[in-house]
Motif scaffolding. Structure first.
Motif, PDB file in Angstrom:
ATOM      1  N   ASP A  48     -72.513 -28.139 -69.388  1.00  0.00           N
ATOM      2  CA  ASP A  48     -73.838 -28.110 -68.743  1.00  0.00           C
ATOM      3  C   ASP A  48     -74.607 -29.402 -68.998  1.00  0.00           C
ATOM      4  O   ASP A  48     -75.337 -29.874 -68.131  1.00  0.00           O
ATOM      5  CB  ASP A  48     -74.657 -26.913 -69.234  1.00  0.00           C
ATOM      6  CG  ASP A  48     -74.134 -25.591 -68.696  1.00  0.00           C
ATOM      7  OD1 ASP A  48     -73.469 -25.598 -67.641  1.00  0.00           O
ATOM      8  OD2 ASP A  48     -74.392 -24.556 -69.336  1.00  0.00           O
ATOM      9  N   GLU A  49     -74.454 -29.970 -70.197  1.00  0.00           N
ATOM     10  CA  GLU A  49     -75.123 -31.233 -70.520  1.00  0.00           C
ATOM     11  C   GLU A  49     -74.519 -32.391 -69.729  1.00  0.00           C
ATOM     12  O   GLU A  49     -75.209 -33.359 -69.423  1.00  0.00           O
ATOM     13  CB  GLU A  49     -75.014 -31.541 -72.016  1.00  0.00           C
ATOM     14  CG  GLU A  49     -75.844 -30.633 -72.901  1.00  0.00           C
ATOM     15  CD  GLU A  49     -75.621 -30.920 -74.367  1.00  0.00           C
ATOM     16  OE1 GLU A  49     -76.570 -31.393 -75.016  1.00  0.00           O
ATOM     17  OE2 GLU A  49     -74.498 -30.662 -74.860  1.00  0.00           O
ATOM     18  N   MET A  50     -73.219 -32.300 -69.422  1.00  0.00           N
ATOM     19  CA  MET A  50     -72.565 -33.392 -68.706  1.00  0.00           C
ATOM     20  C   MET A  50     -72.795 -33.321 -67.200  1.00  0.00           C
ATOM     21  O   MET A  50     -72.837 -34.344 -66.537  1.00  0.00           O
ATOM     22  CB  MET A  50     -71.064 -33.411 -69.006  1.00  0.00           C
ATOM     23  CG  MET A  50     -70.764 -33.868 -70.418  1.00  0.00           C
ATOM     24  SD  MET A  50     -69.043 -34.316 -70.665  1.00  0.00           S
ATOM     25  CE  MET A  50     -68.267 -32.735 -70.762  1.00  0.00           C
ATOM     26  N   LYS A  51     -72.949 -32.115 -66.666  1.00  0.00           N
ATOM     27  CA  LYS A  51     -73.178 -31.972 -65.228  1.00  0.00           C
ATOM     28  C   LYS A  51     -74.596 -32.411 -64.904  1.00  0.00           C
ATOM     29  O   LYS A  51     -75.537 -32.088 -65.617  1.00  0.00           O
ATOM     30  CB  LYS A  51     -72.985 -30.518 -64.791  1.00  0.00           C
ATOM     31  CG  LYS A  51     -71.544 -30.094 -64.819  1.00  0.00           C
ATOM     32  CD  LYS A  51     -71.416 -28.652 -64.403  1.00  0.00           C
ATOM     33  CE  LYS A  51     -69.976 -28.210 -64.551  1.00  0.00           C
ATOM     34  NZ  LYS A  51     -69.831 -26.776 -64.425  1.00  0.00           N
ATOM     35  N   ARG A  52     -74.716 -33.157 -63.852  1.00  0.00           N
ATOM     36  CA  ARG A  52     -76.029 -33.587 -63.354  1.00  0.00           C
ATOM     37  C   ARG A  52     -76.787 -34.477 -64.346  1.00  0.00           C
ATOM     38  O   ARG A  52     -78.000 -34.491 -64.372  1.00  0.00           O
ATOM     39  CB  ARG A  52     -76.894 -32.392 -62.959  1.00  0.00           C
ATOM     40  CG  ARG A  52     -76.223 -31.341 -62.128  1.00  0.00           C
ATOM     41  CD  ARG A  52     -76.045 -31.613 -60.691  1.00  0.00           C
ATOM     42  NE  ARG A  52     -77.290 -31.788 -59.990  1.00  0.00           N
ATOM     43  CZ  ARG A  52     -77.388 -32.402 -58.838  1.00  0.00           C
ATOM     44  NH1 ARG A  52     -76.318 -32.889 -58.272  1.00  0.00           N
ATOM     45  NH2 ARG A  52     -78.535 -32.547 -58.249  1.00  0.00           N
ATOM     46  N   HIS A  53     -76.043 -35.204 -65.186  1.00  0.00           N
ATOM     47  CA  HIS A  53     -76.639 -36.186 -66.095  1.00  0.00           C
ATOM     48  C   HIS A  53     -75.869 -37.493 -65.976  1.00  0.00           C
ATOM     49  O   HIS A  53     -74.694 -37.500 -65.637  1.00  0.00           O
ATOM     50  CB  HIS A  53     -76.595 -35.704 -67.545  1.00  0.00           C
ATOM     51  CG  HIS A  53     -77.641 -34.700 -67.875  1.00  0.00           C
ATOM     52  ND1 HIS A  53     -77.480 -33.358 -67.606  1.00  0.00           N
ATOM     53  CD2 HIS A  53     -78.864 -34.836 -68.429  1.00  0.00           C
ATOM     54  CE1 HIS A  53     -78.568 -32.707 -67.994  1.00  0.00           C
ATOM     55  NE2 HIS A  53     -79.423 -33.589 -68.498  1.00  0.00           N
ATOM     56  N   ARG A 121     -69.446 -39.296 -64.077  1.00  0.00           N
ATOM     57  CA  ARG A 121     -69.332 -39.277 -62.603  1.00  0.00           C
ATOM     58  C   ARG A 121     -68.294 -38.243 -62.172  1.00  0.00           C
ATOM     59  O   ARG A 121     -68.478 -37.548 -61.167  1.00  0.00           O
ATOM     60  CB  ARG A 121     -68.982 -40.660 -62.070  1.00  0.00           C
ATOM     61  CG  ARG A 121     -70.168 -41.601 -62.004  1.00  0.00           C
ATOM     62  CD  ARG A 121     -69.872 -42.836 -61.151  1.00  0.00           C
ATOM     63  NE  ARG A 121     -68.724 -43.598 -61.583  1.00  0.00           N
ATOM     64  CZ  ARG A 121     -68.718 -44.545 -62.519  1.00  0.00           C
ATOM     65  NH1 ARG A 121     -69.847 -44.868 -63.115  1.00  0.00           N
ATOM     66  NH2 ARG A 121     -67.619 -45.185 -62.843  1.00  0.00           N
ATOM     67  N   GLU A 122     -67.200 -38.148 -62.931  1.00  0.00           N
ATOM     68  CA  GLU A 122     -66.168 -37.154 -62.616  1.00  0.00           C
ATOM     69  C   GLU A 122     -66.724 -35.741 -62.765  1.00  0.00           C
ATOM     70  O   GLU A 122     -66.421 -34.867 -61.956  1.00  0.00           O
ATOM     71  CB  GLU A 122     -64.965 -37.331 -63.551  1.00  0.00           C
ATOM     72  CG  GLU A 122     -64.163 -38.593 -63.292  1.00  0.00           C
ATOM     73  CD  GLU A 122     -63.188 -38.940 -64.413  1.00  0.00           C
ATOM     74  OE1 GLU A 122     -63.121 -38.190 -65.430  1.00  0.00           O
ATOM     75  OE2 GLU A 122     -62.488 -39.947 -64.284  1.00  0.00           O
ATOM     76  N   GLN A 123     -67.559 -35.519 -63.773  1.00  0.00           N
ATOM     77  CA  GLN A 123     -68.161 -34.199 -63.989  1.00  0.00           C
ATOM     78  C   GLN A 123     -69.124 -33.856 -62.850  1.00  0.00           C
ATOM     79  O   GLN A 123     -69.178 -32.711 -62.398  1.00  0.00           O
ATOM     80  CB  GLN A 123     -68.898 -34.146 -65.333  1.00  0.00           C
ATOM     81  CG  GLN A 123     -68.000 -34.271 -66.523  1.00  0.00           C
ATOM     82  CD  GLN A 123     -66.976 -33.170 -66.609  1.00  0.00           C
ATOM     83  OE1 GLN A 123     -67.280 -32.003 -66.403  1.00  0.00           O
ATOM     84  NE2 GLN A 123     -65.735 -33.531 -66.883  1.00  0.00           N
ATOM     85  N   LYS A 126     -67.234 -32.786 -59.774  1.00  0.00           N
ATOM     86  CA  LYS A 126     -66.704 -31.430 -59.882  1.00  0.00           C
ATOM     87  C   LYS A 126     -67.785 -30.373 -59.638  1.00  0.00           C
ATOM     88  O   LYS A 126     -67.464 -29.264 -59.247  1.00  0.00           O
ATOM     89  CB  LYS A 126     -66.127 -31.197 -61.289  1.00  0.00           C
ATOM     90  CG  LYS A 126     -64.834 -31.894 -61.547  1.00  0.00           C
ATOM     91  CD  LYS A 126     -64.356 -31.593 -62.947  1.00  0.00           C
ATOM     92  CE  LYS A 126     -63.131 -32.372 -63.331  1.00  0.00           C
ATOM     93  NZ  LYS A 126     -62.715 -32.100 -64.711  1.00  0.00           N
ATOM     94  N   ALA A 127     -69.042 -30.734 -59.913  1.00  0.00           N
ATOM     95  CA  ALA A 127     -70.143 -29.749 -59.826  1.00  0.00           C
ATOM     96  C   ALA A 127     -70.415 -29.327 -58.404  1.00  0.00           C
ATOM     97  O   ALA A 127     -70.107 -29.894 -57.444  1.00  0.00           O
ATOM     98  CB  ALA A 127     -71.402 -30.345 -60.438  1.00  0.00           C
TER      99      ALA A 127
END
Length: 127
Positions: A48-53, A121-123, A126-127
């Protein structure tokens, strides 16, 4: 490094702790500071911390119109990067370094940052 029984402060004064076994396992399986950084980043930041950051919360130079994502926790990010460089005995350049002289610390820090940016960017993709 400051430590408790099972955890280690990854950079002195950062207040960022990780389990000693996680650090040891990551270091054993990492041939370079960049690989170590990616491995530990996945441990330190949840999905969750990696997505959209983003790594630094800045606009993308290649795509100025792209959405600007907020930065991941800067204290954790900086402590992780510094730990990875220190783990490979890399030290910041001294003032005695000649201008134009390449310093391995700077090279590896740049590689780590580029790699972590790519990971995020990869995370996002995937989101």
């Amino acid at each position: 490094l400051a430590s408790s029984e099972n955890a280690l402060e990854i950079t002195i004064g950062s207040g960022v702790y990780m389990e000693k076994t996680v650090l040891a396992a990551a270091k054993l399986t990492s041939k370079t500071p960049t690989i170590l950084a990616r491995s530990l980043f996945r441990q330190l930041f949840n999905s969750d911390e990696m997505k959209r950051h983003s790594l630094f919360g800045r606009t993308c130079n290649a795509n100025k119109s792209a959405e600007i994502y907020p930065s991941v926790d800067g204290i954790k990010r900086d402590a992780l990067i510094e730990y990875c460089l220190t783990a490979y005995n890399l030290k910041p350049p001294s003032h005695s370094c000649k201008r134009g002289q390449v310093n391995e610390y700077v090279v590896q820090k740049t590689r780590i940052i580029d790699s972590l940016n790519k990971l995020l960017r990869e995370q996002i993709a995937k989101a």
